[in-house]
Design a protein around this motif. Structure first.
Motif, PDB file in Angstrom:
ATOM      1  N   SER A   1       0.771  -1.195  -0.008  1.00 49.72           N
ATOM      2  CA  SER A   1       0.094  -0.005   0.058  1.00 49.72           C
ATOM      3  C   SER A   1       0.829   1.262   0.089  1.00 49.72           C
ATOM      4  CB  SER A   1      -0.873  -0.018   1.163  1.00 49.72           C
ATOM      5  OG  SER A   1      -0.379   0.001   2.435  1.00 49.72           O
TER       6      SER A   1
ATOM      7  N   SER B   1     -11.032   0.309  -1.835  1.00 52.57           N
ATOM      8  CA  SER B   1     -11.198   0.975  -0.604  1.00 52.57           C
ATOM      9  C   SER B   1     -12.425   1.453  -0.190  1.00 52.57           C
ATOM     10  CB  SER B   1     -10.148   2.295  -0.202  1.00 52.57           C
ATOM     11  OG  SER B   1      -8.859   1.977  -0.442  1.00 52.57           O
TER      12      SER B   1
ATOM     13  N   ASN C   1       0.864   3.273   2.453  1.00 51.36           N
ATOM     14  CA  ASN C   1      -0.130   4.255   2.714  1.00 51.36           C
ATOM     15  C   ASN C   1       0.593   5.210   3.663  1.00 51.36           C
ATOM     16  OD1 ASN C   1      -2.278   3.194   1.953  1.00 51.36           O
ATOM     17  ND2 ASN C   1      -3.112   2.269   3.869  1.00 51.36           N
TER      18      ASN C   1
ATOM     19  N   TYR D   1      -7.829  -4.152   7.028  1.00 48.17           N
ATOM     20  CA  TYR D   1      -7.419  -4.386   5.874  1.00 48.17           C
ATOM     21  C   TYR D   1      -7.363  -6.040   5.622  1.00 48.17           C
ATOM     22  CZ  TYR D   1      -3.048  -5.767   8.658  1.00 48.17           C
ATOM     23  OH  TYR D   1      -2.358  -6.352   9.422  1.00 48.17           O
TER      24      TYR D   1
ATOM     25  N   SER E   1      -9.010  -2.321   1.887  1.00 42.22           N
ATOM     26  CA  SER E   1      -8.920  -1.440   2.987  1.00 42.22           C
ATOM     27  C   SER E   1     -10.485  -0.684   3.317  1.00 42.22           C
ATOM     28  CB  SER E   1      -7.779  -0.423   2.876  1.00 42.22           C
ATOM     29  OG  SER E   1      -8.094   0.396   1.859  1.00 42.22           O
TER      30      SER E   1
END
Length: 435
Positions: free
Chosen positions: A78, A131, A80, A292, A284
């Motif tokens: 990811s 997501s 993130n 997740y 997610s």
């Protein structure tokens, strides 16, 4: 009623194919150009880069190589950043927010090229990530971010309205979502094993089961004291992340180790997997304590992870909480057994940003906030370049060291009430979304 049977194994699912193992014992060298603390993704990638450039590198780890987060995570690439794009823009301005996202794109591309060019067999699958969102405001914010990433950075990203989401996920829990196609999945323990192989082949001297007890200035270099003796080094790189201990009290006051737990289902019928995860994507969701999840690399099971609010032992209630989260997404899994459950530490800091920084001459690459599959090797490589004097490429993550946390010395006393507050906020957000 949900199935309350305990999971079969409390070791990571990933260890079935690539378990961490001790290395042959060897004497600790008296000197090194660089001593690296931590033999996870970050330390090994940095060590490999330095050794290939001719540096004498010693890596020390108090556990087995990769026994920590590197082989315990969900294996989602990811990359993130915990603050979303809108929050990054508010805090740093749109130019730097885009630079942070652009470096994330570069770090993912580095990950995929590194795996392919170095021949690492780690079940890399470029599936994309869906997501899910829980309300219209989240959907609109996600749609704006997806459009911005597509236009500004050329990332294939787009919004998915609720009416179309079953083409991506077999669940009606969400109110739509967004997709990013530059995110995939891999086998994290195989990935670590591949990097370990490369580091050893490059000439790194690696010592497992060797705890660092202190690092002290010694003229122009450092004396590193360990459970196996002392070693002198010109430079020191610390890559301990969620396993930082009292040997570095300065760093320990700035990183909060938080347990993250994962559960894995028993094998599911192929038709059920096709129904629930028709594109076998990574997943997610837009909640503070959101989960997740993903299919296992062979596509036969579902792996789901999230925060574990326990602080000691191996309690059963966090497992049941994750099971309930899985059932709210996929009620069809009621009665499905779990084959594995385990936990590990992720490292958070006050602004939730990974970074490379220096303090008292020591270089640190840490604070990955649960997204180390991408960020750890990237920052390991960048840290190695920095130690070799390569300052040509500035990073959007050139932040000052993370701020210290008042009255904190390693035990996150504030996490149970904070997680309780987050749960309330998530419940309120869900209630508003259902009106």
């Amino acid at each position: 009623m949900p199935d309350a049977r305990p999971a079969g194994k409390t070791t990571p699912f990933w260890w079935e194919e690539a378990p961490p193992a001790p290395l042959p014992a060897q004497p600790l060298a008296r000197t090194a150009d660089v001593v690296i603390v931590g033999a996870g993704y970050t330390g090994l990638t940095a060590g490999m880069t330095l050794a290939r450039a001719g540096r004498a590198v010693t890596i020390l780890d108090k556990m087995l190589p990769g026994e920590g987060a590197s082989t315990r995570n969900g294996g989602i690439t990811s990359g993130n950043i915990r603050p979303g794009f809108d929050e990054l823009t508010r805090k740093y301005g749109e130019t730097r927010a885009l630079a942070i996202e652009a470096e994330g794109k570069e770090a993912r591309a580095f990950t995929y090229d590194f795996i392919r060019s170095e021949g690492i067999d780690c079940d890399l699958q470029m599936t994309g990530r869906f997501s899910g969102v829980i309300g219209r405001a989240q959907y609109e914010a996600g749609a704006r971010s997806a459009e911005k990433l597509a236009k500004s950075l050329g990332i294939e990203s787009y919004a998915v309205p609720q009416a179309e989401q079953r083409a991506y996920i077999g669940s009606d829990f969400y109110r739509g979502g967004s997709v990013r196609m530059d995110i995939g999945g891999l086998h994290p323990a195989k990935y670590h094993a591949g990097i370990l192989r490369l580091a050893l082949a490059a000439g790194v001297s690696l010592h497992s089961g060797t705890a660092v007890t202190s690092v002290a200035r010694d003229g122009a270099g450092f004396t590193v004291t360990t459970s196996a003796g002392t070693i002198s080094a010109r430079q020191v790189l610390v890559c301990t992340n969620g396993h930082t201990d009292g040997s570095d009290p300065w760093l320990r006051r700035r990183l909060v180790p938080i347990r993250s737990r994962i559960i894995v289902t028993e094998p599911l019928p192929p038709e059920l997997m096709q129904s629930l995860m028709p594109r076998r994507m990574m997943y997610s969701e837009g909640m503070i304590l959101g989960c997740y999840y993903r299919p296992t690399p062979d596509g036969t099971r579902i792996l789901l992870g999230g925060r574990d609010a326990s602080q000691s032992g191996d309690a059963q209630w966090p497992i049941e909480m994750l099971r309930q989260n899985m059932l709210r997404i996929f009620p069809e899994l009621a009665g499905t057994g779990l084959s594995h459950t385990w936990f590990g530490n992720v490292a958070m800091n006050r602004d939730m940003m990974p970074r490379i920084f220096e303090h008292d001459g020591i270089t640190y690459a840490t604070g990955f906030c649960g997204s180390g599959v991408v960020w750890a090797p990237w920052f390991g490589t960048r840290a190695a370049q920095r130690l070799m004097g390569d300052t040509a490429q500035r990073s959007a993550f050139d932040f000052r060291p993370p701020a210290f946390i008042p009255f904190y010395a390693g035990k996150p006393y504030f996490m149970p009430p904070l997680i309780s507050l987050y749960r309330v906020q998530d419940r309120l957000a869900l209630a508003r979304a259902q009106r």
